[in-house]
Motif scaffolding. Structure first.
Motif, PDB file in Angstrom:
ATOM      1  N   UNK A   1      54.957 -62.372 -10.481  1.00 17.68           N
ATOM      2  CA  UNK A   1      54.795 -63.903 -10.118  1.00 17.68           C
ATOM      3  C   UNK A   1      53.875 -64.815 -11.538  1.00 17.68           C
ATOM      4  N   UNK A   2      52.733 -64.839 -11.060  1.00 16.99           N
ATOM      5  CA  UNK A   2      52.150 -65.191 -12.059  1.00 16.99           C
ATOM      6  C   UNK A   2      52.073 -65.101 -13.818  1.00 16.99           C
ATOM      7  N   UNK A   3      52.863 -64.025 -13.814  1.00 11.18           N
ATOM      8  CA  UNK A   3      53.107 -63.294 -15.608  1.00 11.18           C
ATOM      9  C   UNK A   3      54.180 -64.556 -16.287  1.00 11.18           C
ATOM     10  N   UNK A   4      55.340 -64.271 -15.013  1.00 10.03           N
ATOM     11  CA  UNK A   4      56.965 -65.713 -15.233  1.00 10.03           C
ATOM     12  C   UNK A   4      55.960 -66.946 -15.253  1.00 10.03           C
ATOM     13  N   UNK A   5      54.706 -67.377 -14.502  1.00 14.83           N
ATOM     14  CA  UNK A   5      54.724 -68.648 -14.664  1.00 14.83           C
ATOM     15  C   UNK A   5      54.328 -68.936 -16.266  1.00 14.83           C
ATOM     16  N   UNK A   6      53.200 -68.300 -16.658  1.00 18.26           N
ATOM     17  CA  UNK A   6      52.827 -67.844 -17.951  1.00 18.26           C
ATOM     18  C   UNK A   6      53.704 -67.644 -18.967  1.00 18.26           C
ATOM     19  N   UNK A   7      54.825 -67.232 -19.039  1.00 22.33           N
ATOM     20  CA  UNK A   7      55.805 -67.441 -19.786  1.00 22.33           C
ATOM     21  C   UNK A   7      56.584 -68.803 -19.359  1.00 22.33           C
ATOM     22  N   UNK A   8      56.596 -69.226 -18.727  1.00 26.82           N
ATOM     23  CA  UNK A   8      58.018 -70.633 -18.334  1.00 26.82           C
ATOM     24  C   UNK A   8      56.254 -71.981 -19.511  1.00 26.82           C
ATOM     25  N   UNK A   9      55.018 -71.667 -18.577  1.00 32.95           N
ATOM     26  CA  UNK A   9      54.327 -72.658 -18.739  1.00 32.95           C
ATOM     27  C   UNK A   9      54.610 -72.239 -20.976  1.00 32.95           C
ATOM     28  N   UNK A  10      54.328 -71.534 -21.305  1.00 35.38           N
ATOM     29  CA  UNK A  10      54.343 -71.040 -22.929  1.00 35.38           C
ATOM     30  C   UNK A  10      55.697 -71.556 -23.627  1.00 35.38           C
TER      31      UNK A  10
ATOM     32  N   UNK B   1      47.611 -72.076 -11.515  1.00 34.07           N
ATOM     33  CA  UNK B   1      47.187 -71.100 -10.295  1.00 34.07           C
ATOM     34  C   UNK B   1      46.549 -70.648 -11.941  1.00 34.07           C
ATOM     35  N   UNK B   2      47.297 -70.582 -13.008  1.00 35.16           N
ATOM     36  CA  UNK B   2      47.133 -70.158 -14.154  1.00 35.16           C
ATOM     37  C   UNK B   2      46.115 -70.119 -15.080  1.00 35.16           C
TER      38      UNK B   2
ATOM     39  N   UNK C   1      36.465 -51.474  -8.887  1.00 41.68           N
ATOM     40  CA  UNK C   1      37.383 -52.431 -10.467  1.00 41.68           C
ATOM     41  C   UNK C   1      37.260 -53.404  -9.643  1.00 41.68           C
ATOM     42  N   UNK C   2      36.918 -54.870 -11.095  1.00 41.45           N
ATOM     43  CA  UNK C   2      37.732 -56.029  -9.794  1.00 41.45           C
ATOM     44  C   UNK C   2      38.726 -56.082 -10.825  1.00 41.45           C
ATOM     45  N   UNK C   3      39.402 -56.882 -10.457  1.00 49.74           N
ATOM     46  CA  UNK C   3      40.889 -57.142 -10.797  1.00 49.74           C
ATOM     47  C   UNK C   3      41.231 -58.969 -10.779  1.00 49.74           C
ATOM     48  N   UNK C   4      43.092 -58.985 -10.988  1.00 48.67           N
ATOM     49  CA  UNK C   4      42.476 -60.339 -11.685  1.00 48.67           C
ATOM     50  C   UNK C   4      42.760 -60.897  -9.860  1.00 48.67           C
ATOM     51  N   UNK C   5      42.732 -60.281  -8.519  1.00 50.93           N
ATOM     52  CA  UNK C   5      42.450 -61.199  -6.674  1.00 50.93           C
ATOM     53  C   UNK C   5      41.511 -61.523  -6.535  1.00 50.93           C
ATOM     54  N   UNK C   6      40.114 -60.330  -7.194  1.00 45.49           N
ATOM     55  CA  UNK C   6      38.966 -60.364  -7.048  1.00 45.49           C
ATOM     56  C   UNK C   6      38.915 -61.918  -7.830  1.00 45.49           C
ATOM     57  N   UNK C   7      38.681 -62.120  -9.005  1.00 43.98           N
ATOM     58  CA  UNK C   7      38.185 -62.948  -9.354  1.00 43.98           C
ATOM     59  C   UNK C   7      39.385 -64.540  -9.312  1.00 43.98           C
ATOM     60  N   UNK C   8      40.434 -64.366  -8.528  1.00 42.84           N
ATOM     61  CA  UNK C   8      41.186 -65.677  -8.146  1.00 42.84           C
ATOM     62  C   UNK C   8      40.006 -65.530  -7.042  1.00 42.84           C
ATOM     63  N   UNK C   9      39.789 -64.610  -6.608  1.00 45.37           N
ATOM     64  CA  UNK C   9      39.012 -65.002  -4.978  1.00 45.37           C
ATOM     65  C   UNK C   9      37.469 -65.535  -5.136  1.00 45.37           C
ATOM     66  N   UNK C  10      36.687 -64.993  -6.144  1.00 49.74           N
ATOM     67  CA  UNK C  10      35.396 -65.949  -6.756  1.00 49.74           C
ATOM     68  C   UNK C  10      36.030 -67.982  -7.174  1.00 49.74           C
ATOM     69  N   UNK C  11      36.471 -67.784  -7.432  1.00 52.15           N
ATOM     70  CA  UNK C  11      37.325 -68.532  -7.942  1.00 52.15           C
ATOM     71  C   UNK C  11      37.084 -70.299  -7.056  1.00 52.15           C
ATOM     72  N   UNK C  12      38.227 -69.604  -5.923  1.00 48.33           N
ATOM     73  CA  UNK C  12      38.275 -70.172  -5.302  1.00 48.33           C
ATOM     74  C   UNK C  12      37.177 -70.413  -3.858  1.00 48.33           C
TER      75      UNK C  12
END
Length: 95
Positions: free
Chosen positions: A9-18, A59-60, A84-95
């Protein structure tokens, strides 16, 4: 993570924004095509905004609207535990 916080869904959102960022529309009164830069809110460069100046609330933004950053991973250690930290960890750290 599921629903709107799923990677596909996040990737689709990025495409839509582009797609939206590249959209133009003919403005008959102006006699020219208008773009997002012509109508976006750009508080840091209101006189001559470029696409990079437009304020985007999404959210992107936590990944700087960048698919490569969304896909990034990094090794992570906590004492004897490793992972390994991925996009989920990054999002949790940010919010």
């Amino acid at each position: 993570f599921s629903g709107v916080l799923a990677e596909d869904v996040l990737r689709a959102l990025l495409e839509l924004q582009d797609t939206l960022a590249a959209t133009t529309a003919w403005a008959p009164r102006s006699g020219r095509n208008v773009t997002l830069s012509d109508v976006c809110y750009a508080p840091l460069n209101p006189a001559e905004p470029g696409l990079g100046d437009c304020a985007v609330t999404s959210v992107t933004q936590y990944f700087q609207n960048n698919g490569t950053r969304l896909a990034a991973t990094a090794p992570q250690e906590d004492g004897d535990r490793r992972g390994t930290a991925d996009w989920r960890d990054h999002l949790i750290y940010c919010v």
